[in-house]
Scaffold this active site. Structure first.
Site, PDB file in Angstrom:
ATOM      1  N   CYS A   1      59.172 -22.875  43.115  1.00 41.70           N
ATOM      2  CA  CYS A   1      59.682 -24.176  43.559  1.00 41.70           C
ATOM      3  C   CYS A   1      59.081 -25.351  42.806  1.00 41.70           C
ATOM      4  O   CYS A   1      59.524 -26.486  42.966  1.00 41.70           O
ATOM      5  CB  CYS A   1      59.461 -24.328  45.058  1.00 41.70           C
ATOM      6  SG  CYS A   1      60.273 -23.020  45.978  1.00 41.70           S
TER       7      CYS A   1
ATOM      8  N   HIS B   1      55.886 -33.102  48.414  1.00 42.02           N
ATOM      9  CA  HIS B   1      56.633 -31.839  48.303  1.00 42.02           C
ATOM     10  C   HIS B   1      57.198 -31.479  49.682  1.00 42.02           C
ATOM     11  O   HIS B   1      58.346 -31.066  49.775  1.00 42.02           O
ATOM     12  CB  HIS B   1      55.701 -30.729  47.809  1.00 42.02           C
ATOM     13  CG  HIS B   1      56.373 -29.399  47.696  1.00 42.02           C
ATOM     14  ND1 HIS B   1      57.394 -29.172  46.802  1.00 42.02           N
ATOM     15  CD2 HIS B   1      56.174 -28.228  48.362  1.00 42.02           C
ATOM     16  CE1 HIS B   1      57.802 -27.920  46.921  1.00 42.02           C
ATOM     17  NE2 HIS B   1      57.090 -27.325  47.854  1.00 42.02           N
TER      18      HIS B   1
ATOM     19  N   HIS C   1      65.490 -27.820  50.741  1.00 44.14           N
ATOM     20  CA  HIS C   1      64.630 -27.504  49.604  1.00 44.14           C
ATOM     21  C   HIS C   1      65.486 -26.960  48.462  1.00 44.14           C
ATOM     22  O   HIS C   1      65.952 -25.819  48.518  1.00 44.14           O
ATOM     23  CB  HIS C   1      63.585 -26.479  50.032  1.00 44.14           C
ATOM     24  CG  HIS C   1      62.493 -26.265  49.031  1.00 44.14           C
ATOM     25  ND1 HIS C   1      62.589 -26.668  47.724  1.00 44.14           N
ATOM     26  CD2 HIS C   1      61.264 -25.699  49.158  1.00 44.14           C
ATOM     27  CE1 HIS C   1      61.484 -26.349  47.082  1.00 44.14           C
ATOM     28  NE2 HIS C   1      60.656 -25.766  47.932  1.00 44.14           N
TER      29      HIS C   1
END
Lengths: 406, 85
Positions: free
Chosen positions: A161, A299, A333
């Protein structure tokens, strides 16, 4: 070794809101959610999360068939985002010497499942040649360079990610050092229910808001319950300041510093120590103090452990001075694309003076307190911000971006 | 299977798989002029094997067909062989 200033002159995006940077930023500032119920998830008994952020149907027929045949959605997203980035950098095609830095979390799960199904059923003869190019780890890199005729050095760096931000960071380091003049860099990913499955296995997929998908991703909120997986691509065109000035490009922002490090205490959870180290190294690389940071785009993926660890880390390094938001409440996400999509969104917000809040942050979890959360769209003057991006497997990345001044 | 039906199935498969303009699919058309390359040639075999349930790759010899007309004939021959077996 050279020590070039590095600037961002082009940006392009595909997100759960569709194609285009303006579409993304408008929806974020209007506090819209890109998350919906993904029906297929309901048919898999062990998955309890039914929400996802998928891009609306896009007509990719503009990509010639001989290029499109070896692509899955993640490559097509990246091409669309790259074309927009090049256009915004005032290029019709990528100039000679442009380097490419792009990756995904893993290659297309759909392509791999189709391939593996035929292999397991002993029908490998049914696998088409183009499937090989769809399942390669660096498939987006290969497809992007082929279809846009980009001959410069190419790097298919994959750090789960954190991929998007790591690729921008590596490209930044190369331009800064004078190894390359310019680069198209970022991340891309396509949604597959297996993605939700991966987080579901770790009890890290949001499952409390299946009936209210727009509420499902809620970073820092006391009722957050995990990640909502989504898809998209964010691509950035960067070049040396000298190059940008020479050709009269519009400079959107300057990359002031970057750092990445590796968590060694846990393969799944970043610890506050390693996050603090990473953010501190990025400040050091930018040669600025914590007080110089006006905003941190976290994040924060809406997991119980991860959001708290990041909030504690930010509080320790920065205290209450910088504003903090996460765009994953709106977007979910977007995996390998999250670092680059969110970076682009915040640059545009910095330029327009309006900053989107963390969507669905209705009650701040005490474990995430001690920092200045943004809970509604605000007019805020930002000169310098930090973007964080972390990954399963232990990769952390932080980048410092500032408004360009001569 | 009648030849007309074979032509119809082949053309339908090629239009779908390779996004070809059906009006270009004449018996004289060769594969290069249709814009197909070596990867497409392999994928064409897979597509047609699935469409006709015949084994093309193990029966094909270089030069067996260079045009679409040759391909129709080749498929017809394979179907006849299969039916005779």
């Amino acid at each position: 070794m050279a020590n070039n200033r590095v600037v961002i002159t082009g940006v392009g995006v595909v997100s759960p809101f569709g194609a285009g940077v303006e579409t993304l930023v408008r929806n974020l500032l209007e506090c819209k959610s890109g998350i919906t119920v993904y029906e297929e998830l309901k048919s898999i008994p062990s998955i309890t999360s039914f929400t996802a952020g998928t891009a609306p149907e896009i007509d990719f027929s503009f990509i010639p068939r001989q290029y499109r045949r070896s692509m899955t959605k993640m490559s097509m997203f990246a091409i669309m985002a790259s074309i927009e980035a090049l256009k915004s950098a005032k290029y019709e095609t990528a100039p000679e010497g442009t380097a490419l830095y792009i990756g995904s979390t893993i290659s297309s799960m759909k392509a791999w499942i189709d391939f593996a199904e035929k292999y397991i059923n002993k029908h490998l003869e049914q696998v088409k040649t183009t499937a090989v190019f769809q399942v390669m780890n660096h498939s987006p890199l290969a497809n992007l360079s082929q279809s846009l005729n980009i001959k410069g050095p190419g790097f298919g760096v994959c750090n789960a990610c954190a991929t998007g931000l790591v690729n921008i960071g590596l490209a930044y380091q190369a331009v800064k050092a004078g190894l390359i003049k310019s680069a198209l860099c970022g991340g891309t990913d396509e949604y597959h229910p297996m993605m939700t499955g991966c987080f579901s296995i770790m009890n890290a997929a949001s499952n409390q808001y299946n009936d209210a998908p727009s509420k499902a991703s809620r970073p820092f909120d006391i009722k957050r319950g995990g990640i909502v997986c989504s898809e998209g691509s964010g691509m950035i065109y960067i070049e040396s300041l000298e190059n940008a000035l020479e050709r009269g490009a519009d400079i959107l922002a300057e990359i002031a510093g970057f750092a990445t490090n590796t968590e060694t205490k846990s393969i799944s959870h970043p610890s506050s120590e390693s996050i603090i180290d990473c953010m501190s190294l990025a400040l050091q690389n930018a040669d600025i103090k914590p007080d110089n940071i006006d905003l941190i785009n976290a994040h924060a993926t809406s997991t119980v452990a991860g959001d708290a660890e990041e909030a504690v880390s930010i509080a320790k390094v920065f205290g209450l001075k910088p504003k903090v938001n996460s765009l994953k409440g709106h977007l979910g996400h977007t995996m390998a694309a999250s670092g680059s999509i969110e970076l682009i969104a915040i640059i545009k917000m910095m330029l327009c003076g309006k900053i989107a809040p963390t969507l669905n942050l209705e009650e701040i979890d005490p474990a995430c307190s001690g920092i200045s959360h943004i809970t509604k769209t605000q007019d805020i003057s930002i000169n310098t911000f930090m973007k964080n991006s972390f990954a399963l497997g232990g990769t952390n990345a932080s980048m410092v971006i500032r408004r360009y001044v001569k | 299977m009648q030849k007309e039906e074979i032509i119809k199935i082949v053309n339908r498969a090629l239009v779908k798989e390779f996004e070809l303009d059906e009006s270009l699919l004449t018996p004289e058309a060769d594969f290069v002029s249709l814009g197909l390359d070596s990867l497409d040639a392999v994928d064409m075999v897979i597509t047609l094997e699935q469409a006709f349930k015949v084994d093309i790759r193990n029966n094909y010899k270089v030069g067996d067909f260079g045009s679409l007309g040759g391909l129709y004939d080749f498929i017809e021959k394979l179907i006849k062989q299969k039916n005779n077996v």
